[in-house]
Write an enzyme that holds these catalytic residues in place. Structure first.
Site, PDB file in Angstrom:
ATOM      1  N   HIS A  45      16.999 -11.541  53.226  1.00  0.00           N
ATOM      2  CA  HIS A  45      17.213 -12.958  52.920  1.00  0.00           C
ATOM      3  C   HIS A  45      15.977 -13.754  53.330  1.00  0.00           C
ATOM      4  CE1 HIS A  45      18.264 -13.730  57.200  1.00  0.00           C
ATOM      5  NE2 HIS A  45      18.731 -12.487  57.123  1.00  0.00           N
ATOM      6  N   ALA A  46      16.053 -15.060  53.319  1.00  0.00           N
ATOM      7  CA  ALA A  46      14.879 -15.928  53.486  1.00  0.00           C
ATOM      8  C   ALA A  46      14.038 -15.654  54.734  1.00  0.00           C
ATOM      9  CB  ALA A  46      15.306 -17.395  53.461  1.00  0.00           C
TER      10      ALA A  46
END
Length: 85
Positions: free
Chosen positions: A15-16
């Site tokens: 994810h980010a």
């Protein structure tokens, strides 16, 4: 050229935040570093492209390193994946 396959263990996948840290880590090396999932391959220094792979926990990714410092980059990237993903 060096490469390795890694199974993602982070329960949220790539994810980010880990994608951002991965891109930053890859920029330390002169070598070209790509990550592949299925048919799609992206440059790991491109944050949005890495997130676009939508890698989930339990999925395998292929990491390919090619360049002048590929040995150091290989060791660094392998350690990064094991510690963070």
């Amino acid at each position: 050229m060096k490469e390795f396959t890694y199974t993602i263990k982070d329960e949220q996948g790539i994810h980010a935040r880990p994608a951002s840290i991965l891109a930053k880590e890859a920029k330390k090396y002169e070598s070209s570093i790509t990550i592949s999932k299925g048919e799609k391959t992206v440059d790991v220094t491109r944050l949005m492209a890495v997130m676009g792979l939508c890698v989930k926990c339990g999925q395998d990714v292929q990491v390919e390193i090619d360049g002048a410092d590929e040995e150091a980059a290989f060791e660094g990237m392998k350690a990064f994946f094991e510690e963070n993903l």
